[in-house]
Design a protein around this motif. Structure first.
Motif, mmCIF file in Angstrom:
data_model
loop_
_atom_site.group_PDB
_atom_site.id
_atom_site.type_symbol
_atom_site.label_atom_id
_atom_site.label_comp_id
_atom_site.label_asym_id
_atom_site.label_seq_id
_atom_site.Cartn_x
_atom_site.Cartn_y
_atom_site.Cartn_z
ATOM 1 N N PRO A 178 48.160 12.899 89.556
ATOM 2 C CA PRO A 178 48.184 13.593 88.310
ATOM 3 C C PRO A 178 48.424 12.889 87.370
ATOM 4 C CG PRO A 178 49.099 15.284 90.041
ATOM 5 C CD PRO A 178 48.892 13.590 90.816
ATOM 6 N N THR A 179 47.817 12.843 86.149
ATOM 7 C CA THR A 179 47.809 11.921 84.963
ATOM 8 C C THR A 179 47.970 12.861 83.660
ATOM 9 O OG1 THR A 179 46.774 10.256 86.264
ATOM 10 C CG2 THR A 179 46.936 9.836 83.764
ATOM 11 N N VAL A 180 49.298 12.698 83.219
ATOM 12 C CA VAL A 180 49.504 13.100 81.951
ATOM 13 C C VAL A 180 49.406 12.254 80.671
ATOM 14 C CG1 VAL A 180 51.115 14.505 80.548
ATOM 15 C CG2 VAL A 180 50.999 14.855 83.140
ATOM 16 N N GLY A 181 48.318 12.240 79.774
ATOM 17 C CA GLY A 181 48.088 11.603 78.827
ATOM 18 C C GLY A 181 48.477 12.420 77.306
ATOM 19 N N TYR A 182 47.875 11.596 76.278
ATOM 20 C CA TYR A 182 48.381 12.442 75.068
ATOM 21 C C TYR A 182 47.255 13.641 74.742
ATOM 22 C CZ TYR A 182 44.781 8.555 74.227
ATOM 23 O OH TYR A 182 43.458 7.800 74.108
ATOM 24 N N THR A 183 47.604 14.376 73.913
ATOM 25 C CA THR A 183 46.622 15.641 73.797
ATOM 26 C C THR A 183 45.392 15.317 73.040
ATOM 27 O OG1 THR A 183 47.974 16.393 71.681
ATOM 28 C CG2 THR A 183 48.833 16.968 74.065
ATOM 29 N N LYS A 184 44.575 16.055 73.067
ATOM 30 C CA LYS A 184 43.287 15.816 72.515
ATOM 31 C C LYS A 184 43.232 15.723 70.731
ATOM 32 C CE LYS A 184 41.879 20.997 71.945
ATOM 33 N NZ LYS A 184 41.043 21.728 72.553
ATOM 34 N N ASP A 185 44.286 16.344 70.381
ATOM 35 C CA ASP A 185 44.494 16.226 68.784
ATOM 36 C C ASP A 185 45.063 14.914 68.391
ATOM 37 O OD1 ASP A 185 46.707 17.406 69.909
ATOM 38 O OD2 ASP A 185 47.327 18.533 67.934
ATOM 39 N N ARG A 186 45.562 14.021 69.397
ATOM 40 C CA ARG A 186 46.375 12.823 69.045
ATOM 41 C C ARG A 186 45.311 11.749 69.328
ATOM 42 N NH1 ARG A 186 50.234 14.610 65.845
ATOM 43 N NH2 ARG A 186 51.517 16.296 66.991
ATOM 44 N N VAL A 187 45.868 10.342 68.866
ATOM 45 C CA VAL A 187 45.427 9.138 68.998
ATOM 46 C C VAL A 187 46.036 8.496 69.990
ATOM 47 C CG1 VAL A 187 43.852 9.246 66.640
ATOM 48 C CG2 VAL A 187 46.215 7.982 66.992
ATOM 49 N N ALA A 188 45.449 7.313 70.544
ATOM 50 C CA ALA A 188 45.973 6.428 71.219
ATOM 51 C C ALA A 188 47.336 5.891 70.732
ATOM 52 C CB ALA A 188 45.286 5.146 71.540
ATOM 53 N N TYR A 189 48.342 5.968 71.315
ATOM 54 C CA TYR A 189 49.804 5.313 70.759
ATOM 55 C C TYR A 189 50.380 6.310 69.599
ATOM 56 C CZ TYR A 189 48.567 1.221 73.781
ATOM 57 O OH TYR A 189 48.321 0.450 74.443
ATOM 58 N N GLY A 190 49.749 7.606 69.530
ATOM 59 C CA GLY A 190 50.152 8.185 68.155
ATOM 60 C C GLY A 190 50.929 9.367 68.598
ATOM 61 N N THR A 191 51.631 9.666 69.579
ATOM 62 C CA THR A 191 52.223 10.966 69.615
ATOM 63 C C THR A 191 53.478 10.859 69.362
ATOM 64 O OG1 THR A 191 50.889 11.394 71.925
ATOM 65 C CG2 THR A 191 53.016 12.482 71.473
ATOM 66 N N PRO A 192 54.129 11.988 68.559
ATOM 67 C CA PRO A 192 55.353 12.027 68.140
ATOM 68 C C PRO A 192 56.268 12.138 68.980
ATOM 69 C CG PRO A 192 53.943 13.252 66.856
ATOM 70 C CD PRO A 192 53.207 12.880 67.970
ATOM 71 N N TRP A 193 57.601 11.510 69.004
ATOM 72 C CA TRP A 193 58.679 11.343 70.071
ATOM 73 C C TRP A 193 58.868 12.823 70.542
ATOM 74 C CZ3 TRP A 193 63.099 13.742 69.332
ATOM 75 C CH2 TRP A 193 63.809 14.024 67.909
ATOM 76 N N GLN A 194 58.818 13.747 69.684
ATOM 77 C CA GLN A 194 59.392 15.171 70.116
ATOM 78 C C GLN A 194 58.237 15.891 71.047
ATOM 79 O OE1 GLN A 194 58.707 14.135 66.673
ATOM 80 N NE2 GLN A 194 59.961 15.077 65.442
ATOM 81 N N GLU A 195 56.968 15.646 70.671
ATOM 82 C CA GLU A 195 55.900 16.184 71.611
ATOM 83 C C GLU A 195 55.966 15.253 72.779
ATOM 84 O OE1 GLU A 195 51.129 15.965 71.331
ATOM 85 O OE2 GLU A 195 52.177 16.625 69.816
ATOM 86 N N GLN A 196 56.236 13.870 72.758
ATOM 87 C CA GLN A 196 56.192 13.178 74.231
ATOM 88 C C GLN A 196 57.293 13.601 74.893
ATOM 89 O OE1 GLN A 196 58.257 9.540 73.369
ATOM 90 N NE2 GLN A 196 57.023 8.395 74.767
ATOM 91 N N THR A 197 58.746 13.965 74.400
ATOM 92 C CA THR A 197 59.531 14.447 75.198
ATOM 93 C C THR A 197 59.375 15.798 75.892
ATOM 94 O OG1 THR A 197 61.125 13.094 73.731
ATOM 95 C CG2 THR A 197 62.125 14.768 75.240
ATOM 96 N N ARG A 198 58.683 16.632 75.195
ATOM 97 C CA ARG A 198 58.429 17.829 75.828
ATOM 98 C C ARG A 198 57.079 17.929 76.781
ATOM 99 N NH1 ARG A 198 58.760 19.774 69.573
ATOM 100 N NH2 ARG A 198 60.937 20.409 69.588
ATOM 101 N N LEU A 199 56.103 16.990 76.480
ATOM 102 C CA LEU A 199 55.115 16.907 77.593
ATOM 103 C C LEU A 199 55.818 16.395 78.581
ATOM 104 C CD1 LEU A 199 52.108 15.498 75.630
ATOM 105 C CD2 LEU A 199 52.141 17.512 76.734
ATOM 106 N N ILE A 200 56.593 15.322 78.681
ATOM 107 C CA ILE A 200 56.978 14.523 79.821
ATOM 108 C C ILE A 200 58.087 15.593 80.618
ATOM 109 C CG2 ILE A 200 58.557 12.925 80.918
ATOM 110 C CD1 ILE A 200 57.288 10.987 78.669
ATOM 111 N N GLY A 201 58.940 16.359 79.639
ATOM 112 C CA GLY A 201 59.847 17.374 80.451
ATOM 113 C C GLY A 201 59.067 18.479 80.934
ATOM 114 N N LYS A 202 57.918 18.825 80.641
ATOM 115 C CA LYS A 202 57.251 19.978 81.219
ATOM 116 C C LYS A 202 56.582 19.507 82.607
ATOM 117 C CE LYS A 202 53.198 23.067 80.564
ATOM 118 N NZ LYS A 202 52.268 23.446 79.408
ATOM 119 N N ALA A 203 56.062 18.239 82.711
ATOM 120 C CA ALA A 203 55.537 17.510 83.961
ATOM 121 C C ALA A 203 56.758 17.613 84.762
ATOM 122 C CB ALA A 203 54.733 16.109 83.475
ATOM 123 N N LEU A 204 57.832 17.079 84.315
ATOM 124 C CA LEU A 204 58.990 16.731 85.287
ATOM 125 C C LEU A 204 59.710 18.056 85.801
ATOM 126 C CD1 LEU A 204 60.572 13.605 83.726
ATOM 127 C CD2 LEU A 204 58.858 13.697 85.672
ATOM 128 N N GLY A 205 59.301 19.325 85.139
ATOM 129 C CA GLY A 205 60.080 20.460 85.535
ATOM 130 C C GLY A 205 61.385 20.466 84.695
#
Length: 361
Positions: A178-205
């Motif tokens: 399973p691969t978690v990338g950036y969301t459809k409304d973001r560009v490559a390397y353009g995810t804010p740190w807050q969103e990055q942390t939440r996405l990864i936190g969700k994936a890691l439970g």
């Protein structure tokens, strides 16, 4: 070369492409005259081995118990959705700072991408305490993601949130895990740190812990604004000199958002400069005298580049330089700001803000 400086990347890419994947993985190095990188430039082959990575990550998720009801979970990103039925134990972090978020949440990746040659075990100094005795595989992405090496690590989750993931990359990687990338409304390397942390936190439970980590850093930034009152309302420029092209890159991205969060204002000259891409602009070195902001931050790819710019009479006459509200950053500091994370932000702000505040009176 990595995209250290343009934040999410640090600098422009040498081949002129707007977002070349880090050659080794620093977080950007040199965009070229027409494209900026994200962080710093690193080089060399991957280090470590699948065996050492696995043994070093034996405690990968041992101390990170998932939130109640965290699984199963499906996370949508730009190129597809990832479904996890249980907590992953072998995590590969392909984003420039994705490992920071994972480590902050108690999960030690089995592999990370190469960013700076000087980074011990493939991670920045802000990660060392959380990394502990773990020794992740360090992947060289100069020629793209090494799919076979990644598959050999037997990951059950691949993180590519702060990355240059493409649809073709996703098609290959998602067949491995399973691969978690950036969301459809973001560009490559353009995810804010807050969103990055939440996405990864969700994936890691670890959604609750991720939210707590974001709140903690947000509160620290508010405290920084109070501790350094001279920053409030002052204009600033975050730049990167490119002697080979006779130009200077001016950023407007996550790295500048970081300084805005403590009360500073991006100087208007940035938006008036020639646009290179979604996160950077450029002016000719002949127009250095236009950099009249109250504060000036410049990251340098080499010590030679720094000496060259600082010895320039026009640069020395700039208000920020004369008033000592100028900070010259090395590649490590540039990496910390170009791909900011819950771990790198506190580390780098302690190094940048005191001197800026002292010069802004």
């Amino acid at each position: 070369m990595n995209y250290l400086s343009i934040s999410p990347r640090l600098a422009p890419v040498a081949d002129g492409s707007p977002r070349k994947r880090p050659r080794s993985a620093a977080a950007a190095c040199l965009l070229t005259a027409s494209a900026l990188l994200l962080t710093g430039c690193g080089s060399g082959s991957s280090t470590g081995s699948a065996t050492s990575a696995s043994s070093g990550s034996s405690g990968s998720a041992a101390d990170a118990q998932p939130d109640a009801g965290a699984y199963p979970v499906t996370i949508a990103s730009k190129f597809g959705s990832a479904t996890l039925k249980k907590q992953p134990t072998h995590v590969v972090a392909l984003g420039w700072s994705d490992q920071d978020a994972a480590l902050a949440l108690g999960v030690r990746p089995v592999a990370v991408v190469k960013t700076e040659d000087s980074f011990e075990h493939g991670v920045g100094p802000w990660d060392q305490a959380a990394l502990g005795s773990s020794r992740p595989e360090v992947l060289d992405t100069t020629d793209g993601y090494p799919v076979e090496k990644i598959a050999a690590l037997h990951p059950d989750l691949i993180l590519a949130v702060q990355s240059g993931l493409t649809s073709a990359d996703y098609a290959k990687l998602s067949k491995i895990a399973p691969t978690v990338g950036y969301t459809k409304d973001r560009v490559a390397y353009g995810t804010p740190w807050q969103e990055q942390t939440r996405l990864i936190g969700k994936a890691l439970g670890r959604g609750k812990e991720a939210e707590q980590a974001v709140t903690k850093v947000t509160d620290e930034l508010k405290q920084d604004a109070s501790t350094y009152p001279n920053l409030k309302g002052k204009t600033f420029i975050y730049a990167y000199p490119m002697p080979s092209t006779g130009s200077i890159v001016l950023y407007d991205d996550e790295r500048t958002n970081l300084l805005k969060s403590v009360g500073m204002t991006l100087d208007p000259v940035v938006s008036k400069a020639k646009k290179l891409n979604t996160f950077a602009h450029r002016i000719s070195s002949e127009r250095t005298d236009e950099l009249t902001s109250d504060a000036l931050l410049v990251w340098y790819n080499t010590a030679k580049d720094q000496r060259q710019l600082e010895s320039d009479a026009t640069f020395s006459a700039l208000p920020a330089v004369k008033n000592k509200a100028y900070v010259g950053m090395d590649r490590t500091e540039a990496q910390a700001t170009s791909a900011p994370s819950v771990l790198s932000i506190p580390w780098v702000m302690k190094r940048l803000l005191p001197s800026l505040n002292a010069g802004l009176k």
